[in-house]
Design an enzyme around this catalytic site. Structure first.
Site, short mmCIF file in Angstrom:
data_model
loop_
_atom_site.label_atom_id
_atom_site.label_comp_id
_atom_site.label_asym_id
_atom_site.label_seq_id
_atom_site.Cartn_x
_atom_site.Cartn_y
_atom_site.Cartn_z
N ARG A 17 6.28 8.06 -9.84
CA ARG A 17 7.57 7.43 -10.16
C ARG A 17 7.52 5.90 -10.10
O ARG A 17 8.43 5.22 -10.57
CB ARG A 17 8.67 7.96 -9.22
N GLY A 78 -0.76 19.93 -0.26
CA GLY A 78 0.31 19.86 0.73
C GLY A 78 -0.05 18.98 1.92
O GLY A 78 -1.21 18.61 2.11
N GLU A 159 11.95 23.39 4.87
CA GLU A 159 11.94 22.52 3.69
C GLU A 159 13.13 22.86 2.79
O GLU A 159 13.58 24.01 2.74
CB GLU A 159 10.63 22.68 2.92
N ASN A 174 13.86 15.70 8.81
CA ASN A 174 12.50 15.30 9.17
C ASN A 174 12.15 13.98 8.49
O ASN A 174 12.16 13.88 7.27
CB ASN A 174 11.53 16.40 8.73
N LYS A 338 -3.86 -28.37 -2.79
CA LYS A 338 -4.72 -27.18 -2.75
C LYS A 338 -6.03 -27.51 -2.06
O LYS A 338 -6.65 -28.52 -2.41
CB LYS A 338 -5.00 -26.69 -4.17
N ALA A 367 2.95 -42.54 -6.06
CA ALA A 367 3.55 -41.58 -6.98
C ALA A 367 2.62 -41.30 -8.16
O ALA A 367 2.01 -42.21 -8.71
CB ALA A 367 4.88 -42.13 -7.49
N SER A 392 0.25 -46.18 -7.47
CA SER A 392 0.86 -45.14 -8.29
C SER A 392 0.08 -44.90 -9.58
O SER A 392 -0.57 -45.80 -10.10
CB SER A 392 2.29 -45.55 -8.66
N ARG A 427 -8.13 -51.57 -14.94
CA ARG A 427 -7.04 -51.75 -15.88
C ARG A 427 -7.50 -52.69 -16.97
O ARG A 427 -8.29 -53.57 -16.68
CB ARG A 427 -5.91 -52.51 -15.18
C1 UD1 Z 1 7.93 15.65 3.39
C2 UD1 Z 1 8.22 16.68 4.48
C3 UD1 Z 1 9.74 16.78 4.68
C4 UD1 Z 1 10.29 15.42 5.04
C5 UD1 Z 1 9.93 14.39 3.98
C6 UD1 Z 1 10.30 13.02 4.43
C7 UD1 Z 1 6.45 18.35 4.28
C8 UD1 Z 1 6.09 19.71 3.79
N1 UD1 Z 1 7.71 17.97 4.04
O1 UD1 Z 1 8.46 16.16 2.18
O2 UD1 Z 1 10.04 17.69 5.72
O3 UD1 Z 1 11.70 15.50 5.17
O4 UD1 Z 1 8.49 14.39 3.74
O5 UD1 Z 1 10.09 12.10 3.42
O6 UD1 Z 1 5.61 17.69 4.86
N2 UD1 Z 1 0.65 13.86 0.66
C9 UD1 Z 1 -0.72 13.89 0.62
N3 UD1 Z 1 -1.33 15.03 0.17
C10 UD1 Z 1 -0.62 16.13 -0.20
C11 UD1 Z 1 0.79 16.06 -0.16
C12 UD1 Z 1 1.38 14.92 0.29
O7 UD1 Z 1 -1.39 12.92 0.96
O8 UD1 Z 1 -1.24 17.13 -0.58
C13 UD1 Z 1 1.29 12.63 1.14
C14 UD1 Z 1 2.14 11.97 0.06
O9 UD1 Z 1 1.38 11.01 -0.65
C15 UD1 Z 1 3.27 11.36 0.86
C16 UD1 Z 1 3.42 12.25 2.07
O10 UD1 Z 1 2.20 12.97 2.17
O11 UD1 Z 1 2.94 10.06 1.32
C17 UD1 Z 1 4.60 13.23 1.95
O12 UD1 Z 1 4.46 14.02 0.82
P1 UD1 Z 1 5.69 14.36 -0.13
O13 UD1 Z 1 5.20 15.17 -1.25
O14 UD1 Z 1 6.45 13.13 -0.43
O15 UD1 Z 1 6.58 15.29 0.84
P2 UD1 Z 1 8.11 15.59 0.71
O16 UD1 Z 1 8.31 16.72 -0.22
O17 UD1 Z 1 8.87 14.35 0.49
#
Ligand code: UD1
Ligand code: MG
Length: 451
Positions: A17, A78, A159, A174, A338, A367, A392, A427
């Site tokens: 995004r 995840g 979640e 969270n 610099k 100047a 100057s 000059r």
């Molecule tokens: C997560 C939490 C949620 C919390 C929210 C807060 C989980 C399952 N959920 O959700 O409870 O309220 O953050 O913002 O943890 N990332 C990785 N590898 C992955 C997945 C994620 O490095 O495989 C990193 C992302 O880059 C990010 C962070 O982990 O910086 C969180 O991931 P994101 O997908 O934003 O989780 P949310 O769905 O927002």
């Protein structure tokens, strides 16, 4: 002695995004990549290891967090899967015991105090997991923290996609920051499955898993503002605004006056001394150190430079990297410095470029003086002795050495060496023709009248 601490920073996401070629966590807040804000907060807790989980092809990110080790998560399965990508470090943490904190690289606003409170909450209850929560104005999208009404313990994190109607109404959410007992963390993470709406290994399931194994879990609350995670350019600007307010408050607490704080932009590492006065519309890029009693007038821009006590800067001054302004020196309007040392009491007051140079103590640079430091290929040095006077509109074609106390006549183009206390003038000789102007006008009037 506090217990050993390991910190895992998750930064594997690209952040689609943001619509950027940079990994999201490399975007800067107050002149510093977000991920470095997170790491620096961990550093203030004297973590024994801080490591970063990165995605594929993120060499710039690896360099930005060096010397901290990185672990690559190849597939984004995840948040629990992401933490496990750092398994060798988790094993180390398990051996030493103590605490293991998980932070997100895109959430740059957590403070040392908050993280300390979270660690204390985990230790006080000898919990398996402590979670940092917040009361959300709008909880949509966040994991909900389910609290046992009798014990006050955290029983699970649900979640958004798994919430029933009642759980959706919970506004205790969270933040993403969790603290684990290091001894338990691998066993807990490896027991987490992916049988859920997203098919992901949720780190948040750690709470339910820990409880099945007989561990306690707790949640503490922090102000929502601190939990801000950046997913878009708008949120990046929101984080910047919050950080700027904090930095302004900090320099004012340390004894600097900001006449209009909201128009002064600071970097995370800006250091201002006591009784510094900063007028409106001043920008401090990274790496600026300002001594006591310095005045920085409106519309000045400073980066990677040092300004010693009692100096006077601006208005409209530009101090670029390597500018080293001595005590009580004066840098005036439309002056660019610099990679140059301006020694004590020296003055460069109007419309000058001084690059790759030394200006000796109490020298006066007139100047419009320009150091011609670049010939299209190489940069050369200009050395101006103490007490020298540069008239100057002089051009100093480097390499140039001007001795102590020498005077350069206005409008000169100087190259080479000028001896101490000499006068140097370059000059064309001045020609004067008495009465010529009056005769010229009379002749021209007559000519015009004829036509
Ligand atoms: C997560 C939490 C949620 C919390 C929210 C807060 C989980 C399952 N959920 O959700 O409870 O309220 O953050 O913002 O943890 N990332 C990785 N590898 C992955 C997945 C994620 O490095 O495989 C990193 C992302 O880059 C990010 C962070 O982990 O910086 C969180 O991931 P994101 O997908 O934003 O989780 P949310 O769905 O927002
Ligand atoms: Mg998120």
């Amino acid at each position: 002695m506090s217990r050993p601490l390991s910190v895992v920073v998750l930064a594997a996401g690209m952040g689609t995004r943001m619509k950027s070629d940079l990994p999201k966590v490399m975007h800067k807040v107050a002149g510093k990549p977000m991920v470095n804000h997170v790491i620096d907060a961990a550093e203030t807790l004297a973590a024994q290891q801080t490591l970063v989980v990165v995605g594929p092809d993120m060499d710039a990110l690896k360099a930005a967090v060096a010397p901290h080790p990185t672990f690559e998560q190849t597939d984004r399965l995840g948040t629990a899967h992401a933490v496990l990508a750092a398994k060798p470090a988790l094993e180390k943490a398990q051996e030493t015991g103590g605490n293991m904190i998980v932070l997100y690289g895109d959430s740059p606003l957590f403070t040392r105090t908050t993280l300390q409170r979270l660690i204390a909450a985990r230790e006080d209850g000898d919990c398996s997991v402590a979670v940092l929560g917040f009361r959300a104005l709008d909880p949509t999208g966040y994991g909900r923290l389910v609290i046992d009404s009798v014990s006050g313990d955290l029983t699970e994190i649900v979640e958004e996609k798994e919430c029933d109607e009642a759980q959706k109404r919970i506004n205790f959410c969270n933040s993403g920051v969790m603290c684990f007992a290091a001894r338990d963390v691998i066993a807990i993470l490896e027991a987490i499955g992916n049988d859920n709406a997203k098919g992901e290994y949720y780190l948040t399931d750690a709470v339910a898993v820990a409880r099945t194994c007989g561990g306690r879990c707790v949640a503490i609350a922090v102000d929502e503002q601190e939990t801000l995670g950046v997913n878009s350019r708008q949120q990046l600007a929101d984080a910047e605004a919050i950080m700027q307010d904090r930095l302004r408050a900090r320099v004012m607490e340390n004894g600097a006056t900001l006449i209009d704080p909201t128009s002064v932009f600071l970097s995370a590492d800006t250091r201002l001394g006591r009784d510094v006065v900063v007028e409106p519309h001043v920008v401090f890029g990274p790496g600026v150190v300002v001594g006591d009693h310095v005045k920085i007038k409106a519309f000045s821009h400073l980066e990677s430079c040092v300004v010693a006590a009692n100096a006077d800067i601006g208005p409209y001054a530009r101090l670029r990297p390597g500018a080293d302004i001595g005590p009580a020196a004066r840098i005036g309007n439309f002056v660019e410095i610099k990679n140059a040392v301006v020694e004590a009491g020296a003055k460069v007051n109007h419309l000058s470029y001084i690059g790759d140079a030394r200006i000796g103590a109490d020298a006066n640079i007139g100047a419009g003086t320009i150091t011609c430091n670049y010939n299209g290929f190489l940069k050369s040095h200009t050395d101006i002795g103490a007490g020298a006077f540069i008239g100057s509109n002089s051009a100093l074609v480097a390499p140039v050495t001007i001795g102590d106390g020498a005077i350069v006549a206005a409008g000169s183009t100087i190259s080479g060496v000028v001896a101490s206390d000499a006068l140097v003038m370059e000059r064309a000789p001045q020609i004067e023709k008495p009465g010529w102007a009056a005769r010229f006008r009379a002749k021209m009037k007559a000519l015009k009248a004829k036509k």
